[in-house]
Write a protein that holds these residues in place. Structure first.
Motif, PDB file in Angstrom:
ATOM      1  N   ARG A   1       1.425   9.083  -6.170  1.00 15.29           N
ATOM      2  CA  ARG A   1       1.637  10.144  -5.899  1.00 15.29           C
ATOM      3  C   ARG A   1       2.919  11.118  -6.727  1.00 15.29           C
ATOM      4  NH1 ARG A   1      -0.593  13.607  -1.824  1.00 15.29           N
ATOM      5  NH2 ARG A   1      -0.114  15.774  -2.644  1.00 15.29           N
ATOM      6  N   LEU A   2       3.827  10.080  -6.783  1.00 19.85           N
ATOM      7  CA  LEU A   2       4.880  10.822  -7.684  1.00 19.85           C
ATOM      8  C   LEU A   2       4.422  11.367  -9.182  1.00 19.85           C
ATOM      9  CD1 LEU A   2       7.904   8.419  -6.720  1.00 19.85           C
ATOM     10  CD2 LEU A   2       7.742  10.810  -6.178  1.00 19.85           C
ATOM     11  N   ARG A   3       3.781  10.202  -9.729  1.00 16.53           N
ATOM     12  CA  ARG A   3       3.250  10.758 -11.178  1.00 16.53           C
ATOM     13  C   ARG A   3       2.336  11.644 -10.882  1.00 16.53           C
ATOM     14  NH1 ARG A   3       2.860   5.888 -15.343  1.00 16.53           N
ATOM     15  NH2 ARG A   3       2.336   7.865 -16.443  1.00 16.53           N
TER      16      ARG A   3
ATOM     17  N   THR B   1       8.318  11.416 -13.048  1.00 16.46           N
ATOM     18  CA  THR B   1       8.267  10.008 -13.554  1.00 16.46           C
ATOM     19  C   THR B   1       9.581   9.310 -13.585  1.00 16.46           C
ATOM     20  OG1 THR B   1       8.773  11.094 -15.842  1.00 16.46           O
ATOM     21  CG2 THR B   1       6.410  10.709 -15.208  1.00 16.46           C
ATOM     22  N   ASP B   2      10.528   9.959 -13.269  1.00 16.32           N
ATOM     23  CA  ASP B   2      12.064   9.462 -13.178  1.00 16.32           C
ATOM     24  C   ASP B   2      12.014   8.728 -11.633  1.00 16.32           C
ATOM     25  OD1 ASP B   2      14.587   8.604 -13.313  1.00 16.32           O
ATOM     26  OD2 ASP B   2      15.315  10.770 -12.921  1.00 16.32           O
ATOM     27  N   PHE B   3      11.176   7.620 -11.511  1.00 19.12           N
ATOM     28  CA  PHE B   3      11.590   6.819 -10.337  1.00 19.12           C
ATOM     29  C   PHE B   3      11.233   5.102 -10.583  1.00 19.12           C
ATOM     30  CE2 PHE B   3       6.966   7.382 -10.783  1.00 19.12           C
ATOM     31  CZ  PHE B   3       6.442   6.360 -10.347  1.00 19.12           C
ATOM     32  N   VAL B   4      11.712   4.662  -9.508  1.00 20.62           N
ATOM     33  CA  VAL B   4      11.541   2.988  -9.723  1.00 20.62           C
ATOM     34  C   VAL B   4      11.125   2.633  -8.259  1.00 20.62           C
ATOM     35  CG1 VAL B   4      13.367   2.719 -11.380  1.00 20.62           C
ATOM     36  CG2 VAL B   4      13.920   2.529  -8.895  1.00 20.62           C
ATOM     37  N   VAL B   5      10.315   1.372  -8.408  1.00 25.05           N
ATOM     38  CA  VAL B   5       9.943   0.914  -7.189  1.00 25.05           C
ATOM     39  C   VAL B   5      10.678  -0.650  -6.932  1.00 25.05           C
ATOM     40  CG1 VAL B   5       7.677  -0.065  -6.076  1.00 25.05           C
ATOM     41  CG2 VAL B   5       7.548   1.954  -7.323  1.00 25.05           C
ATOM     42  N   LEU B   6      11.096  -0.768  -5.981  1.00 21.69           N
ATOM     43  CA  LEU B   6      12.237  -1.774  -5.816  1.00 21.69           C
ATOM     44  C   LEU B   6      11.592  -2.862  -4.869  1.00 21.69           C
ATOM     45  CD1 LEU B   6      15.387  -0.131  -4.955  1.00 21.69           C
ATOM     46  CD2 LEU B   6      14.776  -0.842  -7.441  1.00 21.69           C
ATOM     47  N   GLU B   7      10.900  -4.025  -5.351  1.00 19.72           N
ATOM     48  CA  GLU B   7      10.216  -4.899  -4.810  1.00 19.72           C
ATOM     49  C   GLU B   7      10.961  -6.450  -4.685  1.00 19.72           C
ATOM     50  OE1 GLU B   7       7.972  -7.327  -2.899  1.00 19.72           O
ATOM     51  OE2 GLU B   7       7.350  -5.006  -2.804  1.00 19.72           O
ATOM     52  N   ARG B   8      11.129  -6.869  -3.575  1.00 21.94           N
ATOM     53  CA  ARG B   8      11.869  -8.210  -3.473  1.00 21.94           C
ATOM     54  C   ARG B   8      11.182  -9.279  -3.808  1.00 21.94           C
ATOM     55  NH1 ARG B   8      11.921  -8.740   3.121  1.00 21.94           N
ATOM     56  NH2 ARG B   8       9.863  -9.042   3.708  1.00 21.94           N
ATOM     57  N   ALA B   9       9.750  -9.141  -3.782  1.00 15.62           N
ATOM     58  CA  ALA B   9       8.948 -10.333  -4.255  1.00 15.62           C
ATOM     59  C   ALA B   9       8.705 -10.074  -5.862  1.00 15.62           C
ATOM     60  CB  ALA B   9       7.611 -10.571  -3.651  1.00 15.62           C
TER      61      ALA B   9
ATOM     62  N   PHE C   1       0.703  -1.154   0.056  1.00 12.20           N
ATOM     63  CA  PHE C   1      -0.074   0.168   0.086  1.00 12.20           C
ATOM     64  C   PHE C   1       0.794   1.313  -0.081  1.00 12.20           C
ATOM     65  CE2 PHE C   1      -4.188  -2.099   0.970  1.00 12.20           C
ATOM     66  CZ  PHE C   1      -4.851  -1.439   0.457  1.00 12.20           C
ATOM     67  N   GLY C   2       2.128   1.228   0.712  1.00 11.49           N
ATOM     68  CA  GLY C   2       2.820   2.434   1.030  1.00 11.49           C
ATOM     69  C   GLY C   2       3.504   2.678  -0.361  1.00 11.49           C
ATOM     70  N   GLY C   3       4.170   1.732  -0.845  1.00  7.06           N
ATOM     71  CA  GLY C   3       4.845   1.859  -1.977  1.00  7.06           C
ATOM     72  C   GLY C   3       4.189   2.079  -3.398  1.00  7.06           C
ATOM     73  N   LEU C   4       3.131   1.799  -3.359  1.00 11.62           N
ATOM     74  CA  LEU C   4       2.031   1.841  -4.493  1.00 11.62           C
ATOM     75  C   LEU C   4       1.618   3.245  -4.480  1.00 11.62           C
ATOM     76  CD1 LEU C   4       0.444  -1.404  -5.085  1.00 11.62           C
ATOM     77  CD2 LEU C   4       2.288  -0.525  -6.344  1.00 11.62           C
TER      78      LEU C   4
ATOM     79  N   ASN D   1       1.313  13.248   1.226  1.00 10.04           N
ATOM     80  CA  ASN D   1       1.262  14.744   1.247  1.00 10.04           C
ATOM     81  C   ASN D   1       2.710  15.256   1.558  1.00 10.04           C
ATOM     82  OD1 ASN D   1      -1.544  14.812   0.479  1.00 10.04           O
ATOM     83  ND2 ASN D   1      -2.225  15.115   2.455  1.00 10.04           N
ATOM     84  N   TYR D   2       3.252  15.021   2.778  1.00  6.22           N
ATOM     85  CA  TYR D   2       4.546  15.110   3.147  1.00  6.22           C
ATOM     86  C   TYR D   2       5.748  15.085   2.160  1.00  6.22           C
ATOM     87  CZ  TYR D   2       7.847  16.324   6.621  1.00  6.22           C
ATOM     88  OH  TYR D   2       8.679  17.175   7.746  1.00  6.22           O
ATOM     89  N   LEU D   3       5.421  13.802   1.637  1.00  7.97           N
ATOM     90  CA  LEU D   3       6.303  13.421   0.236  1.00  7.97           C
ATOM     91  C   LEU D   3       6.345  14.311  -0.742  1.00  7.97           C
ATOM     92  CD1 LEU D   3       8.448  11.510  -1.164  1.00  7.97           C
ATOM     93  CD2 LEU D   3       6.551  10.256  -1.846  1.00  7.97           C
TER      94      LEU D   3
END
Length: 496
Positions: free
Chosen positions: A22-24, A29-37, A14-17, A402-404
């Motif tokens: 929010r970033l988009r 758009t210059d971001f990645v989500v690193l997921e271990r699974a 929930f937090g990462g998604l 919002n803070y981010l």
């Protein structure tokens, strides 16, 4: 070549998604989500035990920017929540940003270049800003029980359910009586030959007002969005009022204990068993659990209650702290997670060359639950003292988003190569006020030992106020609470 991104998000729950969406929306758009699974979902991907469901109403346990009019029940199951997160991922076009099977092994702050160096196994990258959204319910906690290594049967944690092992007609021991245990016990009880529940501390359990949401309701929520918003608002408002009992008037919670006792008495007729199942601490000190089938399951003839924790394993014999013995073919641990000692903290090295775990050795602390001193441009979603005892964590997550967003805006306004590092004095002042407020709450005064408290008895998990208040205090970044850092040189990868 090392990849460089503006923002790296760790975790696709929930937090990462939410952070990715929010970033988009902020134009980043210059971001990645690193997921271990290998899939999104976080705790709702990992927890697949029988009966797994949420104890917060579905219409409140969802993003405000991604309402779901099709929730099937008041309290939806794991499979529905995971499907919801998959839909959010697709609707907002997040998959191109996600790097699956990519576990962060180490991170180090480069003070010269003002960026984070990230070791993610086969992938090395740098990032201007890191958002840690690993969550507190990600890494299971299994107690170090003498003799456990010699147990001949199956052993697994509730969040790592072994679906290849058939529990039917087996003698199964369940260790723990937390939120997962009270769901899985009735989930497996009808199938096992014998179920032995090791209860170190009984929980307070209230009825679960669950029912199927009718097709007419779903149609109305789809066609008239205002009704959906009204339903969410009512669920939120009730909990905003309730929180005062937990934070300001814990002595007035006794009448709720009466409801819980009446709920128990309907299923548990044996007075001796009721005595064993009745907590000796104030309700709310531990998270209040909701279930309609937990007590009926315990009353079944194939269930044994051991009112003591597991102390030792001797072959296939389990020995409780009070000396009670039970034979088992399988052991299921419902013993919670590493909340106050999150493993990610051991992998993050800050400006002083020390890890976050080392900095937090005397207790977790972060400015507004988000920024730890000495870890510039590093923000934590669901950080220290952001947990809730009575409402939806999605509200906390959205407040931190919002803070981010404002954090990134501030960096953009400052211009050039810049970083913001929370001032130690600001973190101390924030934490001091929190701890003072927590002193009167039920979580600190209720007389229990809960996962809200760390090894030293400090409450570093719970937010001592309403979600509305948390949203207000995280609406804007106060630059006076941060040190501004400037880079000596621009990293080549960022200049390209």
């Amino acid at each position: 070549m090392t990849e460089h991104v503006r923002v790296a998000v760790i975790g696709a729950g929930f937090g990462g998604l939410g952070a990715a969406v929010r970033l988009r929306r902020e134009g980043v758009t210059d971001f990645v989500v690193l997921e271990r699974a290998g899939a999104v979902g976080g705790t709702w991907r990992d927890n697949t035990y029988p009966g797994c469901a949420c104890d917060v109403p579905s219409h409140l346990y969802s993003f405000s920017f991604a309402p779901n009019p099709e929730w099937p029940r008041n309290f939806s199951g794991q499979e529905h929540i995971r499907a919801y997160l998959e839909r959010v991922t697709d609707i907002f076009g997040l998959r191109p940003h996600i790097r699956f099977n990519c576990e962060v092994r180490a991170m180090r702050w480069d003070a010269d270049r003002l960026l984070w160096e990230i070791d993610a196994g086969d992938r090395a990258l740098t990032a201007d800003v890191v958002v840690s959204a690993t969550g507190p319910l990600a890494d299971p906690k299994v107690p170090d029980v003498p003799g456990l290594d010699g147990f001949p049967g199956a052993v697994f944690h509730s969040s790592r359910w072994d679906h290849s092992y058939d529990l039917r007609d087996k003698r199964v021991a369940v260790i723990g009586t937390g939120a997962s245990a009270i769901q899985l016990v009735p989930g497996i009880q009808p199938d096992v030959r014998r179920l032995t529940l090791f209860q170190r501390t009984p929980p307070w359990v209230l009825p679960r007002a669950d029912r199927r949401i009718t097709a007419a309701e779903r149609w109305l929520h789809t066609r008239v969005p205002a009704t959906r918003a009204l339903r969410r608002g009512m669920l939120w408002g009730i909990r905003e009022v309730q929180v005062n009992l937990f934070t300001k008037y814990p002595d007035q919670l006794g009448w709720i204990e009466g409801l819980a006792k009446s709920h128990m008495a309907k299923a548990i007729k044996d007075p001796e068993m009721r005595a064993l199942l009745t907590p000796d601490y104030r309700i709310g000190c531990k998270r209040i659990l909701l279930s309609n089938d937990y007590y009926p399951a315990l009353a079944q003839p194939n269930v044994d209650l051991v009112a003591s924790g597991l102390a030792e394993v001797r072959g296939s014999t389990l020995v409780a702290a009070d000396g009670t013995e039970a034979e088992a073919d399988a052991i299921v641990f419902g013993t919670g997670f590493r909340v106050t000692d999150m493993p990610i903290a051991e992998r993050v090295t800050g400006a002083a060359g020390t890890t976050l775990a080392e900095e937090w050795k005397d207790g977790m602390a972060a400015l507004r639950g988000t920024s730890a001193a000495g870890f510039p441009n590093f923000l934590t979603i669901i950080g220290p003292n952001t947990g809730l005892g009575n409402s939806s964590m999605i509200l906390i997550i959205e407040a931190q988003l919002n803070y981010l967003a404002d954090f990134l805006r501030q960096l953009g306004t400052l211009g050039g190569r810049a970083a913001l590092d929370a001032r130690p004095s600001a973190v101390r002042a924030w934490n001091r006020r929190l701890q003072q407020r927590l002193q009167r709450t039920v979580w600190n005064t209720g007389g229990c030992d809960s996962w809200y408290l760390d090894a030293e008895g400090r409450n570093t998990v719970v937010w001592p106020g309403s979600t509305g208040e948390f949203r207000r205090v995280t609406r804007r970044v106060d630059l006076a609470e941060y040190q501004l850092l400037r880079a000596a040189r621009v990293p080549a990868e960022a200049a390209r």
